[in-house]
Design a protein around this motif. Structure first.
Motif, PDB file in Angstrom:
ATOM      1  N   LEU A   4     -31.656  92.127 -33.947  1.00  0.00           N
ATOM      2  CA  LEU A   4     -32.826  91.882 -33.109  1.00  0.00           C
ATOM      3  C   LEU A   4     -33.350  93.233 -32.617  1.00  0.00           C
ATOM      4  CD1 LEU A   4     -31.075  89.203 -32.999  1.00  0.00           C
ATOM      5  CD2 LEU A   4     -32.312  88.726 -30.884  1.00  0.00           C
ATOM      6  N   VAL A   5     -34.623  93.476 -32.848  1.00  0.00           N
ATOM      7  CA  VAL A   5     -35.220  94.753 -32.481  1.00  0.00           C
ATOM      8  C   VAL A   5     -36.227  94.533 -31.365  1.00  0.00           C
ATOM      9  CG1 VAL A   5     -36.523  96.741 -33.279  1.00  0.00           C
ATOM     10  CG2 VAL A   5     -34.891  95.614 -34.820  1.00  0.00           C
ATOM     11  N   GLU A   6     -35.939  95.124 -30.221  1.00  0.00           N
ATOM     12  CA  GLU A   6     -36.811  94.992 -29.057  1.00  0.00           C
ATOM     13  C   GLU A   6     -37.748  96.192 -28.957  1.00  0.00           C
ATOM     14  OE1 GLU A   6     -33.125  92.971 -26.646  1.00  0.00           O
ATOM     15  OE2 GLU A   6     -33.343  95.101 -27.093  1.00  0.00           O
ATOM     16  N   LEU A  20     -42.967  92.770 -23.688  1.00  0.00           N
ATOM     17  CA  LEU A  20     -41.813  93.033 -24.533  1.00  0.00           C
ATOM     18  C   LEU A  20     -41.864  92.154 -25.774  1.00  0.00           C
ATOM     19  CD1 LEU A  20     -38.943  93.153 -21.866  1.00  0.00           C
ATOM     20  CD2 LEU A  20     -40.491  94.978 -22.592  1.00  0.00           C
ATOM     21  N   SER A  21     -41.384  92.708 -26.877  1.00  0.00           N
ATOM     22  CA  SER A  21     -41.280  91.952 -28.122  1.00  0.00           C
ATOM     23  C   SER A  21     -39.861  92.064 -28.650  1.00  0.00           C
ATOM     24  CB  SER A  21     -42.248  92.502 -29.166  1.00  0.00           C
ATOM     25  OG  SER A  21     -43.579  92.400 -28.747  1.00  0.00           O
ATOM     26  N   CYS A  22     -39.442  91.046 -29.354  1.00  0.00           N
ATOM     27  CA  CYS A  22     -38.121  91.044 -29.970  1.00  0.00           C
ATOM     28  C   CYS A  22     -38.245  90.364 -31.330  1.00  0.00           C
ATOM     29  CB  CYS A  22     -37.127  90.308 -29.090  1.00  0.00           C
ATOM     30  SG  CYS A  22     -35.502  90.080 -29.838  1.00  0.00           S
ATOM     31  N   ALA A  23     -38.041  91.136 -32.380  1.00  0.00           N
ATOM     32  CA  ALA A  23     -38.216  90.624 -33.730  1.00  0.00           C
ATOM     33  C   ALA A  23     -36.892  90.634 -34.479  1.00  0.00           C
ATOM     34  CB  ALA A  23     -39.236  91.472 -34.473  1.00  0.00           C
ATOM     35  N   ALA A  24     -36.659  89.563 -35.245  1.00  0.00           N
ATOM     36  CA  ALA A  24     -35.399  89.452 -35.968  1.00  0.00           C
ATOM     37  C   ALA A  24     -35.574  89.319 -37.482  1.00  0.00           C
ATOM     38  CB  ALA A  24     -34.593  88.264 -35.456  1.00  0.00           C
ATOM     39  N   GLY A  25     -36.752  88.979 -37.933  1.00  0.00           N
ATOM     40  CA  GLY A  25     -36.962  88.842 -39.365  1.00  0.00           C
ATOM     41  C   GLY A  25     -36.522  87.514 -39.934  1.00  0.00           C
ATOM     42  N   ARG A  26     -35.937  86.666 -39.116  1.00  0.00           N
ATOM     43  CA  ARG A  26     -35.592  85.322 -39.535  1.00  0.00           C
ATOM     44  C   ARG A  26     -35.734  84.400 -38.342  1.00  0.00           C
ATOM     45  NH1 ARG A  26     -29.108  84.814 -40.504  1.00  0.00           N
ATOM     46  NH2 ARG A  26     -29.605  82.627 -40.142  1.00  0.00           N
ATOM     47  N   SER A  27     -35.879  83.120 -38.615  1.00  0.00           N
ATOM     48  CA  SER A  27     -36.143  82.164 -37.546  1.00  0.00           C
ATOM     49  C   SER A  27     -34.888  81.932 -36.708  1.00  0.00           C
ATOM     50  CB  SER A  27     -36.608  80.826 -38.136  1.00  0.00           C
ATOM     51  OG  SER A  27     -37.812  80.997 -38.840  1.00  0.00           O
ATOM     52  N   ALA A  28     -35.125  81.845 -35.415  1.00  0.00           N
ATOM     53  CA  ALA A  28     -34.042  81.563 -34.475  1.00  0.00           C
ATOM     54  C   ALA A  28     -34.163  80.135 -33.977  1.00  0.00           C
ATOM     55  CB  ALA A  28     -34.094  82.515 -33.299  1.00  0.00           C
ATOM     56  N   GLY A  95     -30.986  85.209 -29.466  1.00  0.00           N
ATOM     57  CA  GLY A  95     -31.388  84.053 -30.249  1.00  0.00           C
ATOM     58  C   GLY A  95     -30.180  83.460 -30.941  1.00  0.00           C
ATOM     59  N   LEU A  96     -30.287  82.173 -31.261  1.00  0.00           N
ATOM     60  CA  LEU A  96     -29.221  81.457 -31.947  1.00  0.00           C
ATOM     61  C   LEU A  96     -29.558  81.397 -33.432  1.00  0.00           C
ATOM     62  CD1 LEU A  96     -26.611  79.745 -31.745  1.00  0.00           C
ATOM     63  CD2 LEU A  96     -28.087  77.738 -31.479  1.00  0.00           C
ATOM     64  N   TYR A  97     -28.667  81.912 -34.257  1.00  0.00           N
ATOM     65  CA  TYR A  97     -28.855  81.935 -35.701  1.00  0.00           C
ATOM     66  C   TYR A  97     -27.628  81.263 -36.323  1.00  0.00           C
ATOM     67  CZ  TYR A  97     -32.394  85.258 -34.355  1.00  0.00           C
ATOM     68  OH  TYR A  97     -33.480  85.849 -33.761  1.00  0.00           O
ATOM     69  N   GLY A  98     -27.850  80.087 -36.895  1.00  0.00           N
ATOM     70  CA  GLY A  98     -26.706  79.312 -37.350  1.00  0.00           C
ATOM     71  C   GLY A  98     -25.929  78.855 -36.135  1.00  0.00           C
ATOM     72  N   PHE A 102     -26.938  86.040 -31.173  1.00  0.00           N
ATOM     73  CA  PHE A 102     -27.044  87.485 -31.338  1.00  0.00           C
ATOM     74  C   PHE A 102     -27.929  88.055 -30.237  1.00  0.00           C
ATOM     75  CE2 PHE A 102     -24.936  88.231 -35.347  1.00  0.00           C
ATOM     76  CZ  PHE A 102     -24.931  86.972 -35.934  1.00  0.00           C
ATOM     77  N   TRP A 103     -27.623  89.293 -29.869  1.00  0.00           N
ATOM     78  CA  TRP A 103     -28.348  89.996 -28.815  1.00  0.00           C
ATOM     79  C   TRP A 103     -29.015  91.248 -29.378  1.00  0.00           C
ATOM     80  CZ3 TRP A 103     -28.385  88.499 -23.577  1.00  0.00           C
ATOM     81  CH2 TRP A 103     -27.547  87.438 -23.253  1.00  0.00           C
ATOM     82  N   GLY A 104     -30.138  91.605 -28.768  1.00  0.00           N
ATOM     83  CA  GLY A 104     -30.755  92.869 -29.079  1.00  0.00           C
ATOM     84  C   GLY A 104     -30.036  94.004 -28.377  1.00  0.00           C
ATOM     85  N   GLN A 105     -30.487  95.231 -28.668  1.00  0.00           N
ATOM     86  CA  GLN A 105     -29.821  96.413 -28.118  1.00  0.00           C
ATOM     87  C   GLN A 105     -30.283  96.732 -26.703  1.00  0.00           C
ATOM     88  OE1 GLN A 105     -32.416  96.465 -30.072  1.00  0.00           O
ATOM     89  NE2 GLN A 105     -33.800  98.019 -29.246  1.00  0.00           N
TER      90      GLN A 105
END
Length: 113
Positions: A4-6, A20-28, A95-98, A102-105
């Motif tokens: 996750l990239v903030e 603020l934005s937080c992008a992961a590249g896949r759906s959460a 975000g919850l993936y599966g 996971f947390w951003g930095q």
């Protein structure tokens, strides 16, 4: 692993705004949202999309912060208006993936004149 990239943190004067934005590249899946941690304090909830699809805000940010996300749930946003010095903290997205969360930095938000 999910990264996750903030972005969007920075220095702002009291009364100012940041997004603020937080992008992961896949759906959460939910829960998906934002926490923050100020120096010497525990990490606390700021705003989150709950599993039941409701939205929860911390009382301290109600009416000033707005959480949103894109339709694909790959990016979550936090619009922060009327910022106060007590909003100063490192902000983390999650975000919850599966079955894993996971947390951003973290991204630093400093509210100061």
């Amino acid at each position: 692993q999910v990264r996750l990239v903030e972005s969007g943190g920075g220095l702002v004067q009291p009364g100012g705004s940041l997004r603020l934005s937080c992008a992961a590249g896949r759906s959460a899946a939910n829960p998906m949202g934002w926490y923050r941690q100020a120096p010497g304090k525990e990490r606390e909830l700021v705003a989150i999309f709950n599993r039941d699809r409701t939205i929860k805000y911390a009382d301290s940010v109600k009416g000033r912060f707005t959480i949103s996300r894109n339709s694909a749930a790959t990016t979550v946003y936090l619009q922060m208006d009327n910022l106060k010095p007590e909003d100063t903290a490192v902000y983390y997205c999650l975000g919850l993936y599966g079955s894993q969360t996971f947390w951003g930095q973290g991204t630093q938000v400093t509210v100061s004149s």
